[in-house]
Design a protein around this motif. Structure first.
Motif, PDB file in Angstrom:
ATOM      1  N   THR A   1      -7.734   0.728  -5.864  1.00  0.00           N
ATOM      2  CA  THR A   1      -9.261   1.039  -5.837  1.00  0.00           C
ATOM      3  C   THR A   1      -9.937   1.713  -4.855  1.00  0.00           C
ATOM      4  O   THR A   1     -10.567   2.468  -4.815  1.00  0.00           O
ATOM      5  CB  THR A   1      -9.908  -0.320  -6.126  1.00  0.00           C
ATOM      6  OG1 THR A   1      -9.777  -1.089  -5.197  1.00  0.00           O
ATOM      7  CG2 THR A   1      -9.766  -0.832  -7.483  1.00  0.00           C
ATOM      8  N   ALA A   2      -9.222   1.678  -3.561  1.00  0.00           N
ATOM      9  CA  ALA A   2      -9.885   2.227  -2.285  1.00  0.00           C
ATOM     10  C   ALA A   2      -9.161   3.575  -2.047  1.00  0.00           C
ATOM     11  O   ALA A   2      -9.258   4.320  -1.101  1.00  0.00           O
ATOM     12  CB  ALA A   2      -9.593   1.288  -1.084  1.00  0.00           C
ATOM     13  N   HIS A   3      -7.956   3.835  -2.815  1.00  0.00           N
ATOM     14  CA  HIS A   3      -7.263   5.238  -2.266  1.00  0.00           C
ATOM     15  C   HIS A   3      -7.717   6.424  -2.634  1.00  0.00           C
ATOM     16  O   HIS A   3      -8.309   6.586  -3.962  1.00  0.00           O
ATOM     17  CB  HIS A   3      -5.879   5.043  -3.326  1.00  0.00           C
ATOM     18  CG  HIS A   3      -4.854   5.866  -2.673  1.00  0.00           C
ATOM     19  ND1 HIS A   3      -4.788   7.338  -2.590  1.00  0.00           N
ATOM     20  CD2 HIS A   3      -3.467   5.358  -2.201  1.00  0.00           C
ATOM     21  CE1 HIS A   3      -3.564   7.710  -2.093  1.00  0.00           C
ATOM     22  NE2 HIS A   3      -2.918   6.505  -2.148  1.00  0.00           N
TER      23      HIS A   3
ATOM     24  N   ASP B   1      -6.379  -3.718  -4.462  1.00  0.00           N
ATOM     25  CA  ASP B   1      -7.231  -2.974  -3.357  1.00  0.00           C
ATOM     26  C   ASP B   1      -6.976  -1.565  -3.073  1.00  0.00           C
ATOM     27  O   ASP B   1      -7.694  -0.719  -2.798  1.00  0.00           O
ATOM     28  CB  ASP B   1      -7.360  -3.825  -2.229  1.00  0.00           C
ATOM     29  CG  ASP B   1      -8.104  -5.085  -2.458  1.00  0.00           C
ATOM     30  OD1 ASP B   1      -8.924  -5.177  -3.525  1.00  0.00           O
ATOM     31  OD2 ASP B   1      -8.582  -6.100  -1.476  1.00  0.00           O
TER      32      ASP B   1
ATOM     33  N   ARG C   1     -16.860  -1.965  -4.835  1.00  0.00           N
ATOM     34  CA  ARG C   1     -17.057  -1.672  -3.277  1.00  0.00           C
ATOM     35  C   ARG C   1     -15.994  -0.629  -2.505  1.00  0.00           C
ATOM     36  O   ARG C   1     -16.193   0.292  -1.869  1.00  0.00           O
ATOM     37  CB  ARG C   1     -17.125  -3.040  -2.657  1.00  0.00           C
ATOM     38  CG  ARG C   1     -18.407  -3.779  -2.577  1.00  0.00           C
ATOM     39  CD  ARG C   1     -18.252  -5.160  -1.778  1.00  0.00           C
ATOM     40  NE  ARG C   1     -17.486  -6.019  -2.036  1.00  0.00           N
ATOM     41  CZ  ARG C   1     -17.791  -6.977  -3.009  1.00  0.00           C
ATOM     42  NH1 ARG C   1     -19.221  -7.148  -3.259  1.00  0.00           N
ATOM     43  NH2 ARG C   1     -16.907  -8.215  -3.493  1.00  0.00           N
ATOM     44  N   ASN C   2     -14.985  -0.952  -3.129  1.00  0.00           N
ATOM     45  CA  ASN C   2     -13.963  -0.356  -2.658  1.00  0.00           C
ATOM     46  C   ASN C   2     -13.865   1.402  -3.101  1.00  0.00           C
ATOM     47  O   ASN C   2     -13.511   2.122  -2.453  1.00  0.00           O
ATOM     48  CB  ASN C   2     -12.413  -0.607  -3.111  1.00  0.00           C
ATOM     49  CG  ASN C   2     -12.116  -1.914  -2.432  1.00  0.00           C
ATOM     50  OD1 ASN C   2     -12.583  -2.148  -1.286  1.00  0.00           O
ATOM     51  ND2 ASN C   2     -11.110  -2.542  -3.063  1.00  0.00           N
TER      52      ASN C   2
ATOM     53  N   GLU D   1     -15.655  -6.119  -6.146  1.00  0.00           N
ATOM     54  CA  GLU D   1     -14.597  -5.693  -5.212  1.00  0.00           C
ATOM     55  C   GLU D   1     -14.258  -4.355  -5.492  1.00  0.00           C
ATOM     56  O   GLU D   1     -14.211  -3.353  -4.351  1.00  0.00           O
ATOM     57  CB  GLU D   1     -13.380  -6.542  -5.004  1.00  0.00           C
ATOM     58  CG  GLU D   1     -12.683  -6.418  -3.817  1.00  0.00           C
ATOM     59  CD  GLU D   1     -13.420  -6.368  -2.359  1.00  0.00           C
ATOM     60  OE1 GLU D   1     -12.971  -5.844  -1.392  1.00  0.00           O
ATOM     61  OE2 GLU D   1     -14.211  -7.085  -2.237  1.00  0.00           O
TER      62      GLU D   1
ATOM     63  N   ASP E   1     -17.258   4.181  -1.196  1.00  0.00           N
ATOM     64  CA  ASP E   1     -17.165   5.327  -0.193  1.00  0.00           C
ATOM     65  C   ASP E   1     -16.927   6.718  -0.597  1.00  0.00           C
ATOM     66  O   ASP E   1     -17.445   7.707  -0.155  1.00  0.00           O
ATOM     67  CB  ASP E   1     -16.289   4.846   1.081  1.00  0.00           C
ATOM     68  CG  ASP E   1     -16.874   3.759   1.717  1.00  0.00           C
ATOM     69  OD1 ASP E   1     -17.859   3.458   1.683  1.00  0.00           O
ATOM     70  OD2 ASP E   1     -15.806   3.246   2.449  1.00  0.00           O
TER      71      ASP E   1
ATOM     72  N   ARG F   1       0.871  -1.185   0.039  1.00  0.00           N
ATOM     73  CA  ARG F   1       0.033  -0.087   0.053  1.00  0.00           C
ATOM     74  C   ARG F   1       0.887   1.030   0.090  1.00  0.00           C
ATOM     75  O   ARG F   1       0.600   2.271  -0.549  1.00  0.00           O
ATOM     76  CB  ARG F   1      -0.767   0.154   1.171  1.00  0.00           C
ATOM     77  CG  ARG F   1      -1.960  -1.015   1.159  1.00  0.00           C
ATOM     78  CD  ARG F   1      -3.071  -1.110   2.491  1.00  0.00           C
ATOM     79  NE  ARG F   1      -4.009  -1.950   2.078  1.00  0.00           N
ATOM     80  CZ  ARG F   1      -5.042  -1.980   1.400  1.00  0.00           C
ATOM     81  NH1 ARG F   1      -5.365  -0.732   1.027  1.00  0.00           N
ATOM     82  NH2 ARG F   1      -5.961  -2.800   1.094  1.00  0.00           N
TER      83      ARG F   1
END
Length: 502
Positions: free
Chosen positions: A232-234, A229, A254-255, A251, A258, A60
């Motif tokens: 995509t969530a960053h 992940d 979903r990431n 997935e 938010d 990460r």
């Protein structure tokens, strides 16, 4: 039995010629750097199992560094370039890729097992064509005039930092599919290739890095569960583009949910290939070969559900079996090879299990090809045709992703359309007929993003490409892809009275 020394030696020699790094780094901000975790992964030869090189096992923290570099580029040297300058830069990249395409093709043949003639003549031709296509589109990617009273116009603006995640089956080609439109629209990129196939992406990244400002293109290698992940969530990634499985796409959404980051997805397929009785059977047979066997069937557009009209079933299957007998299964580096190995032993085992399950559920074996005796330890799966498959059998409902096709018989148009659409996926389909009215009517009724008529897998001429249902969101390959990598701003300039509440 291990591959013979003649094959092993040949692959070692080719690897020595095209790989000049024992350990590849991440590309971050114009520098090739080690992972902050200090770990690497092994890239292996699909045919021999030998180590080709090592690549970084990303973390990460590595994604954080790459996103920061991409943000610096898009707010600085790259973001300040005009559409014309972006077009010139992409043309320069395309020129350099064309010079290197033989090397890139061999890397994919080594690491993925692709027949080299396909990797060179198909994949890498599309890579160059896509880069040139989006270089041309880049000149007009910034907006236009609206027909309205007063001065009203639109601007197409880049999202900023785009996170791209690609699959292993077309490693080089996906670089162009994603970076072409993303860069043409003015974005910078953080790119993650598949951990199963990274080498051609890293070689292409060298070319982008030589031509473009530092940080415009960044590459972080590693696993999907960590690097994918993290991208995509960053919070610093403004847009996500992923090619992969339906589960990976879910997935990613979903990431990104938010922060409501837009996501475009090119996912799997369970594609029908429909042969009507008036079709040119020789052409339809060739189309069936391409549909089930191109890239060893490791393609999301694979025509793994073959629907043949009852009036021509026997003749068609006879001709198809004869053509399958003529194909050469073997070393992917040989110019005579039509079918190489699958990407690795794990995936080959998964494909074989689908065949075993189909047989247990009542399928019959209509055709099974041979694997060269000297390569039995390599991850080969022979061309396989299955009959007596029910529409709700496992092999009819799930994506096999190998050189396997289930053959179904149909009697009329309404029936075959209903059965072809009876799937959660909707990426592609093909129709073989000489009746133009029927071709258009069936194409309109099929629930998928691409319908080929009297051809298959024809992606050379850019046209919007993407899926319906669980096969994805968004489009690639043509001008519509720019819409997925940019957003519209309307500008209205008042030249008269200011609107008021009265």
């Amino acid at each position: 039995m291990s591959p013979p020394e003649s094959v092993v030696g040949k692959h070692r020699q080719v690897a020595d010629d095209v790989i000049d790094e024992a350990v590849y780094g991440h590309l971050v901000g114009g520098e090739w750097v080690e992972s902050d975790g200090g770990e690497t992964m092994v890239a292996r030869d699909a045919t021999t199992g030998e180590e080709l090189a090592k690549v970084q096992r990303g973390t990460r923290g590595d994604v954080d560094r790459a996103v920061t570099a991409a943000r610096t580029a898009v707010e600085g040297a790259w973001g300040e370039q005009s559409p014309q300058q972006r077009a010139e830069a992409l043309h320069a990249v395309a020129d350099a890729v064309e010079d290197a395409k033989t090397r890139i093709a061999r890397l994919d043949s080594l690491e993925v097992g692709k027949a080299n003639k396909h990797s060179l003549l198909v994949d890498n031709t599309i890579v160059v064509d896509q880069l040139r296509h989006f270089a041309s589109l880049a000149r007009t990617a910034d907006g236009g005039r609206c027909p309205a009273v007063g001065h009203v116009y639109t601007r197409r603006e880049p999202y900023g930092v785009v996170g791209c995640i690609s699959a292993w089956n077309f490693p080089a080609m996906f670089v162009a599919w994603k970076l072409g439109p993303a860069l043409a629209a003015g974005n910078s990129v953080v790119y993650k290739p598949s951990s199963r196939a990274s080498l051609s992406t890293l070689e292409l990244a060298r070319i982008f890095d030589r031509v473009l400002p530092d940080g415009t293109v960044n590459v972080v290698t590693g696993s999907g569960s960590v690097v994918g992940d993290a991208i995509t969530a960053h919070g610093g990634v403004d847009k996500v583009s992923l090619t992969g499985s339906t589960r990976a796409g879910q997935e990613a959404m979903r990431n990104a949910a938010d922060r409501l980051a837009p996501v475009s997805l090119e996912l799997g397929g369970n594609n029908p290939n429909v042969v009507f009785p008036d079709a040119d059977l020789d052409d339809a047979v060739e189309g069936a070969l391409v549909a089930m066997l191109f890239n060893q069937g490791q393609q999301c557009t694979a025509g793994s559900r073959l629907f043949v009209h009852e009036d021509v079933r026997d003749e068609f299957l006879g001709r198809l079996s004869d053509r399958l007998d003529e194909l050469t299964v073997g070393d992917p580096l040989s110019p005579l090879t039509d079918l190489g190995p699958l990407v690795d032993a794990d995936h080959a085992a998964d494909v074989r299990e689908y065949v075993d399950v189909a047989m247990a559920e009542g399928a019959s074996l209509l055709y099974e090809g041979d694997v060269p005796a000297e390569l039995t330890d390599a991850p080969f799966v022979p061309p396989t045709l299955l009959g007596d498959v029910a529409d709700d059998d496992t092999v009819a409902c799930e994506e096999v992703f190998g050189p396997v096709a289930a053959v179904f018989t149909f009697s009329d148009r309404a029936e075959v359309v209903e059965r072809a659409n009876d799937t959660e996926q909707g990426l592609a389909a093909a129709v073989w007929t000489n009746d133009l009215d029927r071709a258009h009517e069936v194409a309109a009724d099929l629930e998928c993003g691409t319908v080929w008529v009297n051809t298959y897998n024809d992606l050379f001429e850019p046209a919007p490409y993407g899926g319906y249902k669980q096969s994805g969101i968004g489009r690639e390959l043509d001008a519509e892809a720019l819409d997925d990598y940019s957003q519209t701003k309307s500008v209205k300039v008042n030249h008269g009275d200011v609107p008021n509440l009265g």
